[in-house]
Design an enzyme around this catalytic site. Structure first.
Site, mmCIF file in Angstrom:
data_model
loop_
_atom_site.group_PDB
_atom_site.id
_atom_site.type_symbol
_atom_site.label_atom_id
_atom_site.label_comp_id
_atom_site.label_asym_id
_atom_site.label_seq_id
_atom_site.Cartn_x
_atom_site.Cartn_y
_atom_site.Cartn_z
ATOM 1 N N LEU A 107 0.792 -1.163 -0.109
ATOM 2 C CA LEU A 107 -0.148 0.062 -0.043
ATOM 3 C C LEU A 107 0.702 1.307 0.073
ATOM 4 C CD1 LEU A 107 -2.694 -1.081 2.848
ATOM 5 C CD2 LEU A 107 -2.987 -0.951 0.231
ATOM 6 N N GLU A 148 5.090 2.822 1.120
ATOM 7 C CA GLU A 148 6.530 2.627 1.737
ATOM 8 C C GLU A 148 6.814 3.946 2.593
ATOM 9 O OE1 GLU A 148 8.614 0.081 0.993
ATOM 10 O OE2 GLU A 148 7.621 -0.664 -1.009
ATOM 11 N N PHE A 152 9.878 3.521 7.972
ATOM 12 C CA PHE A 152 9.792 2.528 8.981
ATOM 13 C C PHE A 152 9.916 1.032 8.153
ATOM 14 C CE2 PHE A 152 7.549 -0.995 11.122
ATOM 15 C CZ PHE A 152 7.574 -0.732 12.288
ATOM 16 N N VAL A 169 4.173 -0.995 3.837
ATOM 17 C CA VAL A 169 2.712 -1.186 4.268
ATOM 18 C C VAL A 169 2.082 -2.216 3.374
ATOM 19 C CG1 VAL A 169 0.622 -0.233 5.132
ATOM 20 C CG2 VAL A 169 2.927 0.970 5.787
ATOM 21 N N LYS A 202 1.915 -2.897 8.605
ATOM 22 C CA LYS A 202 3.385 -2.277 8.490
ATOM 23 C C LYS A 202 4.466 -3.158 8.816
ATOM 24 C CE LYS A 202 3.471 2.143 9.760
ATOM 25 N NZ LYS A 202 3.636 3.490 10.409
ATOM 26 N N ASP A 213 5.213 14.886 14.423
ATOM 27 C CA ASP A 213 5.698 14.686 12.974
ATOM 28 C C ASP A 213 4.289 14.879 12.126
ATOM 29 O OD1 ASP A 213 7.311 14.224 10.881
ATOM 30 O OD2 ASP A 213 7.109 11.962 10.790
#
Length: 396
Positions: free
Chosen positions: A78, A80, A83, A86, A110, A207
């Site tokens: 889905l 990137e 982390f 996904v 994730k 964030d």
């Protein structure tokens, strides 16, 4: 909606993973970090290296998530991020056990990339914040997997993806977000941030950016990615001292200069995103002409003068808003972007203004399809062009 506090249970914490806890890189800006080592400052309670037990989270096995995502097939990706990737998966709605693709409910999985820029610390923060905090405008964490070297997070699936994609994708097949939807998203995101800043929660998100605002089918906004979140200051402290993390273009100037983090740092970031929604421009875009790379610097002179506000407005919104409403939202963005933190509003005040904008729209009867409001034809020369954005390099 509310908090669920419970006992802590120890979680395995790797000692030699080689992972550095940097912010994720994204197309909307460059990640910030003034150190490649782990944060040496004292950790707050929700990031001490242990999982806060929550009865609402399911502990998934790695084999279940492999099955759910069809062995993490590339066509299930889905998105990137820093982390990792996904993946789209399927689980039973009641038991959350893996099901065949196309049956049950869709989830977002994730998976930590051990060669990436975020690591165990951010994975742990996601669990400890989203496992304890529940609000309609926060993404729902369903569970996690901690098995050998595997670290995964399982979320509700939000079908419309990120605000970033809707604002900045270009093409004949892409329908730009209307004024009405942009204001709905802004209000939802503001409510989520106000909840985090409330006296009962006191969390600094750190964030806030367009790529971290996810949208469901009805364009309800939900804040995601809590890997960089921190508990706010306690007692007589006015700030949290920490190394600089986040995304270039969104971080507050005083945080960049001193490492002193407060709730007002989030409010500056909110102002940047609100400005992106008004203008249709990215916070940082090196493809633009000289003097227009930094959105805040370029827009500030226009925000100060109400008569010039139309020069920053996304041309694709022509006819969808009345001038007084646009001016009110622009003025709110300007207040959030004040260089001095003490001059910025708090999030409850931001929510109030955006609610007033929504209410005035209802009273005025202005709908998305109606060509009413201020005539912007005289400002055609000020309309921006929209070059295809490119990824910004990471720096440390």
């Amino acid at each position: 909606m509310g908090l669920c506090w419970s006992n802590r249970i120890k979680a395995y914490s790797p000692s030699n993973t080689g992972l550095n806890s940097k912010g994720d890189s994204s197309r909307d800006g460059r990640s910030l970090s003034n150190s490649s080592s782990r944060d040496s400052l004292p950790h707050t309670p929700r990031s001490e290296g242990e999982i806060l037990q929550s009865s609402n989270l399911k502990v998934f096995s790695f084999s279940d998530l492999k099955s759910s995502t069809r062995n993490f097939r590339p066509d299930s990706v889905l998105g990137e991020g820093g982390f990792g990737s996904v993946f789209k998966g399927w689980v039973d709605e009641n038991s959350l056990s893996a099901t065949k693709p196309g049956s049950g409910i869709i989830i977002a999985v994730k998976r930590l990339n051990q060669d990436g820029f975020q690591g165990h610390k951010e994975w742990l923060a996601e669990i400890n914040y989203l496992g304890q905090l529940h609000h309609p405008n926060l993404v729902k964490l369903l569970g996690y997997c901690l098995e050998d070297d595997h670290r995964l997070l399982v979320y509700e699936f939000l079908s419309r993806g990120s605000l970033e994609n809707h604002l900045f994708r270009r093409g004949s097949h892409v329908h730009p977000l209307s004024w009405s939807i942009r204001m709905k998203v802004a209000l939802g995101a503001a409510r989520g941030l106000a909840f985090l800043h409330s006296s009962e929660v006191q969390v600094i998100y750190r964030d806030f950016k367009a790529s971290n605002i996810l949208l469901d089918t009805n364009y309800n906004a939900k804040l995601s990615d809590f890997g960089l979140a921190r508990d706010g200051p306690t007692g007589d402290k006015s700030h949290v001292s920490t190394r600089v993390m986040g995304t270039y273009g969104y971080a507050a100037p005083e945080y960049l200069a001193t490492g002193h983090l407060t709730a007002k740092s989030d409010i500056y970031s909110f102002g940047v995103v609100l400005l992106e929604m008004l203008s249709g421009r990215r916070a940082i875009d090196k493809n633009r002409p000289s003097g227009q790379h930094n959105l805040v610097e370029w827009a500030r002179p226009y925000l100060i003068n109400k008569r010039r506000v139309l020069r920053i407005m996304d041309a694709r919104l022509e006819g969808q808003y009345a001038l007084p409403r646009a001016q009110k939202v622009a003025n709110l963005a300007l207040q959030c972007l004040a260089m001095e933190p003490r001059f910025r509003p708090n999030m409850d005040e931001v929510v109030t203004v955006l609610e007033q904008v929504q209410e005035s729209k209802k009273k005025g009867g202005l709908e998305d399809h109606q060509q009413q409001g201020y005539d912007v034809k005289e400002n055609r020369e000020a309309r921006p062009s929209y070059p295809r954005p490119s990824a910004s390099p990471l720096f440390a």
